[in-house]
Design an enzyme around this catalytic site. Structure first.
Site, PDB file in Angstrom:
ATOM      1  CB  SER A 240      -0.867   0.010   1.256  1.00  0.00           C
ATOM      2  OG  SER A 240      -0.028   0.154   2.378  1.00  0.00           O
ATOM      3  CE  LYS A 241      -0.333   6.613  -3.743  1.00  0.00           C
ATOM      4  NZ  LYS A 241      -1.552   7.064  -4.298  1.00  0.00           N
ATOM      5  NE  ARG A 242      -0.669   2.234   6.724  1.00  0.00           N
ATOM      6  CZ  ARG A 242      -0.355   1.193   7.474  1.00  0.00           C
ATOM      7  NH1 ARG A 242       0.579   1.300   8.389  1.00  0.00           N
ATOM      8  NH2 ARG A 242      -0.982   0.042   7.326  1.00  0.00           N
TER       9      ARG A 242
END
Ligand code: GLU
Length: 470
Positions: A240-242
């Site tokens: 994910s982006k995180r």
């Protein structure tokens, strides 16, 4: 055989970290074999492709130092050639016109679903005479795929993977508007560009069976395929982006050096024994498809950071100063002077030893270019109490009398000064550090004093001694 690899991004977004790894592996493999690394922009999806994305991809590859051979090829620019190949398959009886309307196909799918059957094109125009063609319906061209036997993929990473041909339907090669499908375009381009090794993410594995059928229909040699497992987040879930699924430009902004990102991406899915720190020269010498692992790798920011710290320590001081100057200029809100840049070059050995990213490096370098009066952080401000200020006043007099403004001479002075007052060195050095750097952590303080120069250092000490607001 000379090796030809390619990177074939779709310009619908930035160069994300998974794409960058694919590009790196292809680049390394080509460089290892003294072959060619080609770049093809898969821009056939006109609605989603943008020039900004093309620019971001080229920029990201260039930043990573992944230089491609020749000009980037536009897939869209080759659409006539794709159509021509579809025609050839048609003429050779390897493909056929399908006149089924969208509504008809929808009905077919609904019936298959209702009957609990797998949803796929049922070949209704496969053997039908084109003279049955309804008037005014532009046809698509479909591949006459084999219906019996199996299609075998001998993948260099995944091993032998096979699929029963009965499970694959007759894919569309050319749409009714004459544009090629992605599957056709990729095969024609890889063939025409002489690609010998297709190294890409394993999300393309199922496409590969269909692509092999197109190669076979054309009687073309297959390239070698190597499908790399995808990158997962630290928790094993989809990235994910995180967790790092960002564009390469984001890593640049976060202050990572390209060589650190390269080393990190290399280790995400490829191994050479237990080696962690692998220079690009070593990577070129060692890289091979056999080193690619079969399980997904996990993204780990801490590891990237520690590699970055390593490469920062190794990096040339002038280069680092040039990387830090724009960040500092933004932080202080004015352009830096040439003399300030030179000061940063000289200060770099002390600064880079402690930094993990260019952001850290710029933060820790900021005091060198700060304009007086210094702003003290809370701890430094706390240290500069009345006693410390009085002490700094006396120290300033000692410093002013020092003819030789070097770290060694100043250290001697401070030691003598502390001894004469029956103080420990830290009792003098810490307020001095606060005065000169505005903080309680900095590179070795005598080195800092030397680099700041007599005039600036004495002025900062005087400011602190006089209790200038911090
Ligand atoms: N354009 C495809 C993508 O960006 C890659 C196709 C390929 O490597 O064959 O996912």
């Amino acid at each position: 055989m000379s090796v030809v690899t390619r990177f074939a991004p779709s310009p619908t977004g930035f160069l994300h970290i998974g794409g960058a790894r694919t590009a790196l592996f292809n680049w390394l493999f080509a460089r290892h074999h003294g072959g060619q690394f080609l770049l093809r922009i898969e821009d056939t999806d006109r609605a989603r492709s943008t020039q900004a994305a093309v620019d971001a991809i080229l920029d990201g590859l260039s930043w990573l130092g992944l230089t491609w051979d020749g000009d980037a090829v536009s897939q869209f620019g080759r659409k006539e050639r794709h159509a021509e190949v579809a025609q050839r398959m048609l003429e050779a009886g390897k493909a056929y016109y399908c006149y089924a309307s969208p509504a008809e196909l929808e009905e077919m799918r609904a019936a298959q679903k209702a009957a609990g059957q797998p949803v796929r094109y049922d070949g209704r125009w496969r053997d039908r005479d084109p003279s049955d063609a309804p008037a005014g319906v532009p046809p698509v061209i479909r591949l006459k795929a084999p219906q019996e036997g199996e299609t075998l993929l001998k993948d260099r990473v995944q091993g032998e993977v096979r699929v029963q041909n009965a499970q694959l339907d007759d894919l569309i090669l050319l749409r009714a508007d004459g544009t090629p499908t992605y599957l056709l375009a990729v095969v024609v381009d890889d063939h025409d560009m002489g690609v010998t090794h297709v190294v890409r993410g394993d999300d393309h594995l199922t496409n590969t069976f269909r692509q092999i059928q197109i190669y076979n229909a054309m009687g073309w040699d297959l390239p070698e395929f190597a499908h790399i497992p995808l990158i997962h987040g630290p928790d094993g879930a989809k990235l994910s982006k995180r967790h790092g699924a960002l564009g390469v430009d984001a890593y640049r902004d976060m202050g990572y050096l390209p060589e650190a990102v390269r080393n990190y991406l290399l280790r995400l899915g490829w191994a050479h024994g237990d080696d962690e720190i692998i220079s690009t020269e070593q990577a070129i010498a060692w890289f091979g498809l056999e080193g690619i692992g079969r399980s997904p790798s996990r993204f780990d920011f801490a590891k990237l950071e520690s590699l970055n710290a390593h490469y920062l320590r190794q990096a040339d001081d002038a280069r680092l100063a040039d990387l830090v100057v724009p960040r500092l200029a933004e932080a202080v809100g004015r352009p830096l002077a040439a003399a300030e840049r030179d000061l940063l070059v000289r200060a770099m050995p002390g600064l880079k030893a402690r930094a993990r990213t260019l952001v850290d490096l710029a933060d820790s370098a900021r005091f060198y270019v700060a304009t007086r009066p210094m702003v003290y952080d809370a701890k430094a401000g706390g240290l500069l109490d009345a006693g410390a200020r009085a002490m700094l006043k006396d120290l300033a007099a000692v410093f002013a009398a020092e003819p030789e403004w070097t770290a060694a001479a100043l250290e001697d002075r401070v030691r003598g000064f502390a001894e004469s007052r029956g103080e420990k060195l830290g009792k003098v050095a810490q307020p001095l550090r606060a005065a000169l750097s505005g903080s309680t952590v900095s590179p070795p303080i005598f080195e800092v004093a030397e680099l700041l120069g007599r005039e600036e250092a004495l002025a900062r000490i005087a400011d602190a001694a006089n209790g200038s607001p911090g």
